[in-house]
Design a protein around this motif. Structure first.
Motif, short mmCIF file in Angstrom:
data_model
loop_
_atom_site.label_atom_id
_atom_site.label_comp_id
_atom_site.label_asym_id
_atom_site.label_seq_id
_atom_site.Cartn_x
_atom_site.Cartn_y
_atom_site.Cartn_z
N ARG A 195 -5.16 56.16 5.04
CA ARG A 195 -5.65 57.54 5.18
C ARG A 195 -6.73 57.87 4.15
O ARG A 195 -7.60 58.70 4.42
CB ARG A 195 -4.48 58.54 5.08
CG ARG A 195 -3.84 58.62 3.71
CD ARG A 195 -2.45 59.26 3.78
NE ARG A 195 -2.50 60.63 4.20
CZ ARG A 195 -2.31 61.68 3.38
NH1 ARG A 195 -2.12 61.49 2.07
NH2 ARG A 195 -2.33 62.90 3.84
N ARG A 196 -6.71 57.23 2.99
CA ARG A 196 -7.75 57.47 1.99
C ARG A 196 -9.08 56.87 2.43
O ARG A 196 -10.14 57.47 2.27
CB ARG A 196 -7.33 56.91 0.64
CG ARG A 196 -6.14 57.63 0.01
CD ARG A 196 -5.59 56.86 -1.15
NE ARG A 196 -5.10 55.54 -0.74
CZ ARG A 196 -4.55 54.65 -1.54
NH1 ARG A 196 -4.42 54.93 -2.84
NH2 ARG A 196 -4.12 53.49 -1.09
N ALA A 197 -9.02 55.67 3.00
CA ALA A 197 -10.24 55.05 3.53
C ALA A 197 -10.77 55.86 4.71
O ALA A 197 -11.98 56.05 4.87
CB ALA A 197 -9.96 53.62 3.96
N GLU A 198 -9.86 56.37 5.54
CA GLU A 198 -10.24 57.21 6.67
C GLU A 198 -10.99 58.45 6.18
O GLU A 198 -12.05 58.81 6.73
CB GLU A 198 -9.00 57.60 7.45
CG GLU A 198 -9.24 58.47 8.67
CD GLU A 198 -7.94 58.78 9.37
OE1 GLU A 198 -7.79 58.37 10.53
OE2 GLU A 198 -7.05 59.43 8.76
N LEU A 199 -10.47 59.10 5.16
CA LEU A 199 -11.11 60.29 4.61
C LEU A 199 -12.48 59.95 4.02
O LEU A 199 -13.45 60.69 4.23
CB LEU A 199 -10.22 60.91 3.53
CG LEU A 199 -10.81 62.08 2.74
CD1 LEU A 199 -11.22 63.21 3.67
CD2 LEU A 199 -9.82 62.58 1.69
N ARG A 200 -12.55 58.84 3.31
CA ARG A 200 -13.83 58.43 2.71
C ARG A 200 -14.89 58.21 3.79
O ARG A 200 -16.03 58.66 3.66
CB ARG A 200 -13.62 57.14 1.91
CG ARG A 200 -14.84 56.71 1.11
CD ARG A 200 -14.49 55.58 0.16
NE ARG A 200 -14.06 54.37 0.87
CZ ARG A 200 -12.81 53.92 0.89
NH1 ARG A 200 -11.85 54.58 0.24
NH2 ARG A 200 -12.51 52.82 1.54
N HIS A 201 -14.52 57.56 4.88
CA HIS A 201 -15.47 57.34 5.98
C HIS A 201 -15.88 58.67 6.61
O HIS A 201 -17.07 58.88 6.90
CB HIS A 201 -14.84 56.44 7.04
CG HIS A 201 -14.79 55.00 6.67
ND1 HIS A 201 -15.92 54.26 6.40
CD2 HIS A 201 -13.74 54.15 6.52
CE1 HIS A 201 -15.57 53.01 6.11
NE2 HIS A 201 -14.26 52.92 6.18
N LEU A 202 -14.93 59.55 6.84
CA LEU A 202 -15.25 60.83 7.48
C LEU A 202 -16.15 61.70 6.61
O LEU A 202 -17.02 62.40 7.12
CB LEU A 202 -13.96 61.57 7.83
CG LEU A 202 -13.15 60.97 8.98
CD1 LEU A 202 -11.81 61.69 9.13
CD2 LEU A 202 -13.93 61.02 10.29
N ARG A 203 -15.95 61.65 5.31
CA ARG A 203 -16.85 62.39 4.42
C ARG A 203 -18.28 61.87 4.56
O ARG A 203 -19.24 62.65 4.64
CB ARG A 203 -16.39 62.22 2.97
CG ARG A 203 -15.20 63.08 2.56
CD ARG A 203 -14.72 62.70 1.18
NE ARG A 203 -13.66 63.58 0.68
CZ ARG A 203 -12.91 63.31 -0.36
NH1 ARG A 203 -13.08 62.16 -1.03
NH2 ARG A 203 -11.98 64.15 -0.76
N GLU A 204 -18.43 60.56 4.57
CA GLU A 204 -19.76 59.96 4.67
C GLU A 204 -20.39 60.26 6.03
O GLU A 204 -21.58 60.59 6.12
CB GLU A 204 -19.66 58.44 4.47
CG GLU A 204 -20.99 57.73 4.35
CD GLU A 204 -21.74 58.08 3.08
OE1 GLU A 204 -22.97 57.90 3.07
OE2 GLU A 204 -21.11 58.55 2.11
N LEU A 205 -19.60 60.18 7.07
CA LEU A 205 -20.12 60.45 8.42
C LEU A 205 -20.55 61.90 8.55
O LEU A 205 -21.59 62.20 9.15
CB LEU A 205 -19.05 60.12 9.46
CG LEU A 205 -18.66 58.64 9.57
CD1 LEU A 205 -17.44 58.47 10.47
CD2 LEU A 205 -19.83 57.81 10.09
N SER A 206 -19.76 62.81 7.99
CA SER A 206 -20.10 64.22 8.04
C SER A 206 -21.38 64.50 7.26
O SER A 206 -22.26 65.25 7.72
CB SER A 206 -18.95 65.05 7.48
OG SER A 206 -19.27 66.42 7.47
#
Length: 346
Positions: free
Chosen positions: A101-112
């Protein structure tokens, strides 16, 4: 480097007209748009995407977030989505979360931050609250796994029915001791597949004790090997096995081959997914076939329509696809004369 100024000078129009024409602004005539696009193509002009994004425009990138690209299910889906998105001018970007879930959040921050047009996501078991917030601000759709907190748009497989049919096939053959290797119940797919397995046992008149379950990370072939080893060492070893993910299937098959277990003589096996190698493994693997192409195509077409609509049109949508039972040589009636503890003890 060719710039918008160069195109404007060549065509005798303003730079702002060039920009609007390339952005398909309705205030610009189709004739002018055609001239600008033709000149841009002839001169090799590449628009400044960063500048457009600074003005608040989204990119032409659609992100696909999956747990593990080594899983052939996800790589096949990525291939289909890439083709459909590319045909409409979008580029597919891959993000791998490793079910973290931490990697998921990191990716979503970058994508956003990079203003992707949208996100197609196979979510982790418990997405971070900030991940939920970020996805709510983006066009997105859930694939295979479904988490109510992430919205009501989902494309997936009827996992419960797929596992129910696979297990019912073994029950119909006369097996009364059946093992199941599947994903953790924390994942929606894992929970649904386990329900399907248990439902088939009950429908076949078998007690819960007839089913031996080994649950763990579905993307780990190594977990599949270890779980298979434990099953074979069990004093009340099963006569049949059903698997709940592609990676677990790969791990279990490796362990069975290494230990020299006779399939289906000593153990009947139903796999998950239908990789090309499954048709020639041992006697040919009976397995659960997945409608990957249909699932990915429908998801892509729906999502492309979603990207063309206003956010207020983002209503609930669910598409559920059925798996199929592919019958080959790895399943047969149990060998009645064999002692219960013979499998795995050589």
């Amino acid at each position: 480097m060719i710039t918008a100024n160069d195109i404007a000078e060549r065509l005798g129009i303003s730079v702002s007209t060039v920009g609007r024409a390339l952005a398909d602004d309705p205030r610009i005539s189709e004739e002018t748009k055609s001239r600008v696009r033709r000149t841009a193509l002839e001169t090799g002009y590449v628009g400044n995407r960063a500048a457009r994004m600074m003005r608040g425009a989204s990119s032409e990138v659609v992100a696909l977030a999956v747990p593990d690209i080594r899983n052939s299910l996800y790589s096949a889906i990525a291939h289909e989505l890439s083709g459909k998105m590319g045909a409409e001018g979008f580029q597919l970007m891959l993000s791998e979360t490793d079910d973290d879930r931490r990697a998921e959040l990191r990716h979503l921050r970058e994508l956003s931050a990079n203003r992707v047009a949208g996100v197609i996501i196979v979510p982790t078991a418990r997405p971070h609250s900030e991940s939920v917030r970020l996805l709510r601000a983006l066009p997105h759709v859930q694939l295979l796994r479904r988490n109510p907190a992430l919205g009501a748009q989902w494309f997936g497989v009827d996992d419960r029915e797929a596992l129910r049919r696979a297990t019912a096939h073994l029950v119909a053959l006369g097996h009364t001791r059946i093992a199941y290797l599947g994903g953790t119940e924390e994942l929606p797919t894992g929970a649904e597949r386990l329900r399907g397995f248990r439902s088939a046992l009950r429908e076949g008149g078998l007690p819960d004790a007839a089913g031996h379950t080994e649950l763990g990370p579905p993307s780990s072939a190594e977990h599949g090997r270890r779980a298979m080893r434990r099953v074979l060492q069990n004093q009340g070893a099963p006569t049949a096995l059903v698997l709940g993910s592609i990676q677990l299937t790969l791990g279990a098959l490796e362990e069975l081959s290494e230990q020299g277990v006779k399939v289906p003589g000593e153990l009947s096996v139903v796999g998950f997914g239908d990789e090309p190698r499954f048709s020639w493994w041992g006697p040919g693997l009976t397995t659960i076939g997945l409608p990957i192409e249909e699932l990915a195509t429908d998801c892509a077409l729906w999502f492309l329509r979603r990207l063309a609509t206003r956010p207020s049109d983002d209503g609930p949508h669910t598409s559920v696809f059925s798996g199929s039972l592919v019958l080959r040589g790895s399943t047969a009636p149990p060998r009645r004369a064999a002692p219960a503890s013979s499998v795995g003890h050589r």
